[in-house]
Scaffold this motif. Structure first.
Motif, PDB file in Angstrom:
ATOM      1  N   ARG A  49       0.766  -1.176  -0.089  1.00 53.12           N
ATOM      2  CA  ARG A  49      -0.050   0.070  -0.112  1.00 53.12           C
ATOM      3  C   ARG A  49       0.787   1.270   0.266  1.00 53.12           C
ATOM      4  O   ARG A  49       0.384   2.301  -0.262  1.00 53.12           O
ATOM      5  N   ASN A  50       2.213   1.239   0.170  1.00 56.71           N
ATOM      6  CA  ASN A  50       2.902   2.240   0.432  1.00 56.71           C
ATOM      7  C   ASN A  50       4.373   2.010  -0.390  1.00 56.71           C
ATOM      8  O   ASN A  50       5.441   2.080   0.315  1.00 56.71           O
ATOM      9  N   PRO A  51       4.364   1.851  -1.735  1.00 60.08           N
ATOM     10  CA  PRO A  51       5.648   1.620  -2.330  1.00 60.08           C
ATOM     11  C   PRO A  51       6.534   2.786  -2.268  1.00 60.08           C
ATOM     12  O   PRO A  51       7.840   2.867  -2.514  1.00 60.08           O
ATOM     13  N   TRP A  52       6.200   3.800  -1.678  1.00 59.16           N
ATOM     14  CA  TRP A  52       6.925   5.177  -1.808  1.00 59.16           C
ATOM     15  C   TRP A  52       7.866   5.216  -0.781  1.00 59.16           C
ATOM     16  O   TRP A  52       8.838   5.910  -0.345  1.00 59.16           O
ATOM     17  N   VAL A  53       7.276   4.092   0.283  1.00 54.36           N
ATOM     18  CA  VAL A  53       8.120   3.991   1.544  1.00 54.36           C
ATOM     19  C   VAL A  53       9.286   3.070   1.419  1.00 54.36           C
ATOM     20  O   VAL A  53       9.130   1.934   0.791  1.00 54.36           O
ATOM     21  N   ARG A  54      10.247   3.451   1.891  1.00 58.93           N
ATOM     22  CA  ARG A  54      11.613   2.272   1.769  1.00 58.93           C
ATOM     23  C   ARG A  54      11.524   1.474   3.226  1.00 58.93           C
ATOM     24  O   ARG A  54      11.732   1.825   4.342  1.00 58.93           O
ATOM     25  N   LEU A  55      11.517   0.212   2.856  1.00 62.33           N
ATOM     26  CA  LEU A  55      11.132  -0.775   4.032  1.00 62.33           C
ATOM     27  C   LEU A  55      12.525  -1.611   4.361  1.00 62.33           C
ATOM     28  O   LEU A  55      13.202  -2.080   3.138  1.00 62.33           O
ATOM     29  N   ILE A  56      12.884  -1.664   5.488  1.00 57.66           N
ATOM     30  CA  ILE A  56      14.152  -2.408   5.986  1.00 57.66           C
ATOM     31  C   ILE A  56      13.692  -3.241   6.798  1.00 57.66           C
ATOM     32  O   ILE A  56      13.463  -3.158   8.081  1.00 57.66           O
ATOM     33  N   PRO A  57      13.413  -4.579   6.169  1.00 53.69           N
ATOM     34  CA  PRO A  57      13.056  -5.688   7.264  1.00 53.69           C
ATOM     35  C   PRO A  57      14.174  -6.270   8.023  1.00 53.69           C
ATOM     36  O   PRO A  57      15.155  -6.421   7.562  1.00 53.69           O
ATOM     37  N   CYS A  58      13.784  -6.545   9.212  1.00 47.50           N
ATOM     38  CA  CYS A  58      15.044  -7.142  10.164  1.00 47.50           C
ATOM     39  C   CYS A  58      14.587  -8.626  10.385  1.00 47.50           C
ATOM     40  O   CYS A  58      13.377  -8.948  10.699  1.00 47.50           O
ATOM     41  N   ASP A  59      15.601  -9.516  10.937  1.00 47.11           N
ATOM     42  CA  ASP A  59      15.193 -10.819  10.831  1.00 47.11           C
ATOM     43  C   ASP A  59      14.837 -10.936  12.329  1.00 47.11           C
ATOM     44  O   ASP A  59      14.113 -12.019  13.007  1.00 47.11           O
ATOM     45  N   ASP A  60      15.134 -10.257  13.208  1.00 42.60           N
ATOM     46  CA  ASP A  60      15.064 -10.253  14.723  1.00 42.60           C
ATOM     47  C   ASP A  60      14.612  -8.811  15.355  1.00 42.60           C
ATOM     48  O   ASP A  60      14.591  -7.682  14.696  1.00 42.60           O
ATOM     49  N   ASN A  61      13.989  -8.937  16.631  1.00 42.42           N
ATOM     50  CA  ASN A  61      13.590  -7.642  17.110  1.00 42.42           C
ATOM     51  C   ASN A  61      14.829  -6.846  17.538  1.00 42.42           C
ATOM     52  O   ASN A  61      15.344  -7.262  18.638  1.00 42.42           O
ATOM     53  N   LEU A  62      15.326  -5.860  16.871  1.00 41.71           N
ATOM     54  CA  LEU A  62      16.379  -5.008  17.420  1.00 41.71           C
ATOM     55  C   LEU A  62      16.242  -4.145  18.663  1.00 41.71           C
ATOM     56  O   LEU A  62      17.273  -3.540  19.009  1.00 41.71           O
ATOM     57  N   GLY A  63      14.964  -3.915  18.583  1.00 41.12           N
ATOM     58  CA  GLY A  63      14.844  -2.551  19.933  1.00 41.12           C
ATOM     59  C   GLY A  63      14.781  -1.320  18.933  1.00 41.12           C
ATOM     60  O   GLY A  63      14.990  -1.244  17.661  1.00 41.12           O
ATOM     61  N   LEU A  64      14.436  -0.313  19.689  1.00 41.93           N
ATOM     62  CA  LEU A  64      14.211   0.879  19.536  1.00 41.93           C
ATOM     63  C   LEU A  64      15.478   1.671  18.886  1.00 41.93           C
ATOM     64  O   LEU A  64      15.574   2.084  17.805  1.00 41.93           O
ATOM     65  N   SER A  65      16.322   1.753  19.738  1.00 46.79           N
ATOM     66  CA  SER A  65      17.637   2.313  19.475  1.00 46.79           C
ATOM     67  C   SER A  65      18.275   1.563  18.293  1.00 46.79           C
ATOM     68  O   SER A  65      19.131   2.409  17.180  1.00 46.79           O
ATOM     69  N   ARG A  66      18.649   0.499  18.289  1.00 48.68           N
ATOM     70  CA  ARG A  66      19.440  -0.155  16.968  1.00 48.68           C
ATOM     71  C   ARG A  66      18.620  -0.039  15.707  1.00 48.68           C
ATOM     72  O   ARG A  66      18.984   0.184  14.777  1.00 48.68           O
ATOM     73  N   GLY A  67      17.132  -0.032  15.800  1.00 43.95           N
ATOM     74  CA  GLY A  67      16.452   0.051  14.497  1.00 43.95           C
ATOM     75  C   GLY A  67      16.578   1.787  13.993  1.00 43.95           C
ATOM     76  O   GLY A  67      16.905   1.708  12.933  1.00 43.95           O
ATOM     77  N   VAL A  68      16.371   2.448  15.072  1.00 43.47           N
ATOM     78  CA  VAL A  68      16.713   3.994  14.628  1.00 43.47           C
ATOM     79  C   VAL A  68      18.185   4.089  13.906  1.00 43.47           C
ATOM     80  O   VAL A  68      18.288   4.647  12.992  1.00 43.47           O
ATOM     81  N   ASN A  69      19.017   3.269  14.636  1.00 49.56           N
ATOM     82  CA  ASN A  69      20.595   3.583  14.153  1.00 49.56           C
ATOM     83  C   ASN A  69      20.634   3.164  12.531  1.00 49.56           C
ATOM     84  O   ASN A  69      21.418   3.500  11.921  1.00 49.56           O
TER      85      ASN A  69
END
Length: 710
Positions: free
Chosen positions: A52-72
Motif C-alpha cells: 500500500r505504500n511503495p513510496w516508503v523504503r522498507l528495511i526488514p529485520c530478522d529479529d527484534n533489534l529494539g528501538l535504538s538499534r532500529g533507529v541507528n
C-alpha cells in the motif's frame, strides 16, 4: 534531501498506516524520504508497507533489534540533512514537519527539536521534561507516587508549570517525534544501543547538551500521539521490565554516585572477594573435617571434636588470606580467565597448606588431624574457585546486559583513534564503552566535531563523560609528556593504558628496572628454561602415549564406520613444523567442522610422539602459501606447532591472519610450562562445551601483507 523520516515498527500495522497517510499530506513530501525499519513484525506490517505504500523504503529485520538499534540502522541508510525520528503511533498535523525544519534552520545551536504532542482527544501531552533526580525516581517508579500525587518534584519534572504554548529550551523530550540535525549526530554519535526500549531519548538529549547542542520544544508543530504509559499500568509486564532495565543502564552510565563507587571499586571488589574467600575456606574446613570423621573406620586414630579446632580455623583463615594477598589474588581484574584464576588459587592454597602442615609439626600440635589439612587443599581450591567463578559469571551477565561497562576515552590522532574505537567496540567480550576520542592533531573539521576536546581539556572530559580509563595511541603525545598524563590518571583515579610500538620488546620476564637512576627494560636470565623445555617434551610424550592407547578402539571403530559408508577417513595437508620443515597433517572426516573428535585421529598423536608436533604450540601454517610465509616471523619455527594453542582456545573460530600471527607470536615469546598447562585445561573445557577447532582464517589483501605484525 531535507528530511529522512525514520520509523521503527514492531507489530504496528494498525497504527502505522494512518501515520504514513499523515506523512503524505506534509508539504515537504518532495524533499523527504521515509524509511520504515521493521523489527520482525508478525502482524503483516511489512506486507502492508510494500503493497500500500511503495513510496516508503522498507528495511526488514530478522529479529527484534529494539528501538535504538532500529533507529541507528535507519540513520545509517538515510541521506537527509535532518532525521525525523517518529513513532508509528503518531499522526502529524499539517505543516508539522515544515515547522520543525524551519525552526532547525533558523536556530543553529539546535541539535534536537520536538513538537507539541497531543492525545487523540486534543488534550495536551506533557512531552518535555527535566532530567530525573532521586525524588522523581521514587515517586514515578514506586507506590509512593500514588501516595504523593501532587508532588512538587514530579510537577517540576513534567514541567507542569510551563504553558506549552511558547518555544523553550528543555532538558529532554519524549522520543515519539524528534527532528535531529545530522551534524549533531555526527558530533554526538548515534543512539546508545544498550537501551533496547526507553531512556534512549533521555540519554541522547543528555549527550547532545554535553557537546554544546541544545534541545528545543516548538509548539508550532503539532503531532497526535496515541500514548499509553504501558510500563506504569501493572507491576509485572514486559514493558515495565524493559523500562526498569533501561533505567538501571541509564543511571549506571551517568550517576555521579555510582561513578564515585566505580573509581574506588578496587576496595569494594577486594572486600567482596575477601568475604567469599573466607566463606570458602571455612566451608572447606567443615567438608574436610566431616570427611575425616566419616573415614573413621579406615583411619582408626581418634579425632578431636570440632570445637578443638577453633584456633586452627582462625590461623588457617589468616594464613590463607595472607598468602592470597602475597600472591596478588586480590588485584582483581575483569579480564582474568577462569583457568588463570584456578592456577593462581591452586598455587596459593598449596603454599598456605604446606605452611599450615609445617606449623602443626613444628608446634607438636597433636590435636589436629593431618588428613584434615590434606583434605583441606582440594576442598579450598574447589570451593573458592567455584565461588569466584560465580561472581565473575554474574558480572559477565551484567556486561552482556550492557551494565557496568568500562567507560574508555581514546587519546590520539583521529584516524588511528577511530580505527581502534571500531576494533574495541566490535569486541563485546571486553565490556568497554568507548565514549569518544581526544584529538591531538589538526584534524579536519568533521573530525574536530566528533572529538571530545583537546589534551588541555582532559581533566574536565574525565568528569563530564565519567571516564574510567584513558588509552593513549603510540603517537598521541611526546614521550616527555607521558608521565604528566600518567600522574593525571593517578590523581583522578583513572586507568591509563599506553599502546606502544615497542610491544614486541615486552616478552617473557621483562620488567621495568632501575639502572643508575634511569628506567630500563630488563630481561633476567631464565635458569628454568631448559628444564621447562624438557618438561614440555616429557608432557608431550606422556600425553601422546596416553591418547594413542585410549584412541585405538575409537580409531578402529571410526575406520570401519567410514569404510562401510564409502568415505575417506582422513584428508591431508602439508604444514610447516620445527625449523620450517614441512610435514603431512591428517584431518579426520575431511576436515569437516562437524566431524568426529580428535580422539579418533590416532596419527595426530603419533606426530606428537615422534616430535613433529607438540600438544601445545603455534598454529601449523600451510606450506603452500609463499606470501603467508613472508609475513610469519622466523622464530615461530623454533618451536613445534601444536594440536592446540591460543588459536584453539579463543572466543571465536573466525580470525584474521594478522590476529592469528599475533597470537602465535605472543605464545612463542612468552611460553612457559605453566602456560601450556593452562591452555590444555582451556582446551578440555572447550571440547566439553562443544567448541570446534577448525579456524576460518581471513587473509588480508595482498597490499596489506607486508604490514602484518609478527
Amino acid at each position: 534531501m531535507d528530511v529522512s523520516v525514520i520509523i521503527v515498527s514492531y507489530n504496528s500495522r494498525s497504527v502505522l498506516e494512518p501515520c504514513l497517510e499523515s506523512l503524505k499530506r506534509q508539504s515537504v513530501l518532495a524533499n523527504m524520504e521515509v524509511i520504515v525499519v521493521d523489527n520482525a513484525s508478525s502482524d503483516g506490517t511489512p506486507d502492508m508497507v510494500r503493497d500500500r505504500n511503495p513510496w516508503v523504503r522498507l528495511i526488514p529485520c530478522d529479529d527484534n533489534l529494539g528501538l535504538s538499534r532500529g533507529v541507528n540502522r535507519g540513520i545509517r541508510e538515510s541521506h537527509g540533512k535532518n532525521f525525523l525520528i517518529l513513532n508509528p503511533d503518531t499522526v502529524l498535523r499539517e505543516e508539522a514537519i515544515e515547522q520543525l525544519v524551519s525552526f532547525m534552520e533558523r536556530t543553529p545551536d539546535a541539535g534536537i527539536v520536538g513538537p507539541k504532542l497531543v492525545f487523540n482527544d486534543g488534550n495536551l501531552q506533557y512531552s518535555c521534561r527535566r532530567f530525573y533526580n532521586w525524588k522523581v525516581l521514587l515517586l514515578r517508579r514506586t507506590f509512593l507516587g500514588k501516595v504523593f500525587r501532587k508532588s512538587r518534584a514530579v510537577a517540576e519534572h513534567l514541567m507542569l508549570d510551563f504553558d506549552h504554548e511558547s518555544v523553550r529550551q528543555v532538558d529532554w523530550m519524549l522520543g515519539a517525534c524528534l527532528l535531529v540535525r545530522r551534524e549533531a549526530v555526527r558530533s554526538v554519535g548515534l543512539m546508545d544501543e544498550r537501551f533496547f526500549l526507553y531512556f534512549e531519548d533521555v540519554d541522547w538529549c543528555y549527550r547532545m547538551q554535553q557537546k554544546g547542542w541544545k534541545v528545543y520544544y516548538n509548539p508550532g508543530a503539532v503531532v497526535v500521539h496515541d500514548y499509553a504509559r504501558e510500563s506504569a499500568q501493572t507491576v509485572i509486564n514486559r514493558s515495565f521490565v524493559a523500562h526498569l532495565a533501561s533505567l538501571i543502564r541509564y543511571y549506571e552510565k551517568w550517576s555521579s554516585v555510582l561513578y564515585l563507587f566505580k573509581k574506588y571499586r578496587e576496595v569494594i571488589k577486594t572486600l567482596l572477594f575477601l568475604a567469599v574467600d573466607i566463606a570458602a575456606f571455612n566451608l572447606a574446613f567443615l567438608s574436610a573435617y566431616y570427611l575425616r570423621v566419616m573415614m573413621g573406620d579406615i583411619f582408626p586414630n581418634p579425632i578431636f571434636s570440632i570445637g578443638a579446632y577453633r584456633g586452627f580455623v582462625v590461623f588457617e583463615n589468616l594464613l590463607f588470606v595472607f598468602t592470597y594477598f602475597a600472591s596478588g589474588l586480590y588485584r582483581i581484574r575483569r579480564d582474568t580467565s577462569a583457568v588463570d584464576e584456578l592456577f593462581g588459587i591452586g598455587r596459593a592454597i598449596v603454599l598456605a597448606s604446606v605452611l599450615l602442615m609445617a606449623s602443626t609439626y613444628l608446634g607438636q600440635i597433636r590435636t589436629y588431624s593431618r588428613l584434615v589439612v590434606a583434605f583441606l587443599v582440594p576442598f579450598s581450591i574447589l570451593y573458592d574457585w567455584g565461588f569466584r567463578a560465580l561472581i565473575r559469571a554474574a558480572h559477565r551477565g551484567l556486561t552482556a546486559q550492557k551494565i557496568d561497562l568500562k567507560r574508555v576515552c581514546i587519546v590520539g590522532p583521529a584516524a588511528g583513534a577511530r580505527e581502534l574505537e571500531v576494533a574495541l567496540s566490535n569486541d563485546s567480550a571486553l565490556g568497554l564503552d568507548i565514549v569518544g576520542i581526544v584529538g591531538t592533531e589538526a584534524d579536519g573539521e568533521s573530525e574536530q566535531g566528533r572529538s571530545l576536546g583537546g589534551l588541555d581539556e582532559l581533566d574536565q572530559i574525565i568528569d563530564t563523560y565519567r571516564v574510567q580509563e584513558l588509552i593513549f595511541l603510540p603517537d598521541a603525545l611526546p614521550s616527555e609528556r607521558i608521565a604528566e598524563f600518567v600522574m593525571l590518571g593517578r590523581r583522578r583515579v583513572v586507568d591509563v593504558t599506553l599502546l606502544t610500538d615497542y610491544s614486541g620488546l615486552v616478552i617473557h620476564q621483562a620488567r621495568v628496572a632501575d639502572l643508575g637512576g634511569r628506567p630500563v627494560i630488563a630481561y633476567r636470565r631464565d635458569t628454568r628454561y631448559v628444564l621447562d623445555r624438557g618438561a614440555k617434551r616429557l608432557l608431550d610424550g606422556v600425553l601422546a602415549v596416553v591418547f594413542l592407547v585410549v584412541s585405538v578402539v575409537f580409531f578402529v571403530v571410526y575406520l570401519i564406520y567410514t569404510v562401510v559408508r564409502g568415505r575417506s577417513p582422513f584428508s591431508r595437508e602439508e604444514r610447516l613444523g620445527l625449523g620450517g620443515k614441512s610435514f603431512t597433517l591428517p584431518f579426520a572426516a575431511a576436515r569437516s567442522p562437524n566431524g568426529p573428535s580428535d580422539i579418533v585421529n590416532l596419527p595426530l598423536f603419533w606426530l606428537v610422539l615422534v616430535g613433529k608436533m607438540s600438544m601445545v604450540g603455534p598454529y601449523p601454517l600451510p606450506a603452500h602459501d609463499a606470501e603467508l610465509l613472508d609475513t610469519a616471523a622466523g622464530f615461530r619455527f623454533g618451536v613445534r606447532p601444536g594440536i592446540t594453542g591460543y588459536w584453539r582456545v579463543g572466543k571465536t573460530t573466525d580470525i584474521s591472519l594478522e590476529s592469528l600471527l599475533a597470537q602465535d607470536a605472543n605464545y612463542t615469546r612468552n611460553w612457559s610450562f605453566v602456560e601450556d598447562l593452562k591452555i590444555l585445561v582451556m582446551t578440555a573445557g572447550n571440547i566439553v562445551m562443544g567448541r570446534k577447532r577448525f579456524l576460518n582464517i581471513r587473509h588480508e589483501p595482498a597490499d596489506n601483507r607486508g604490514k602484518l605484525s609478527s
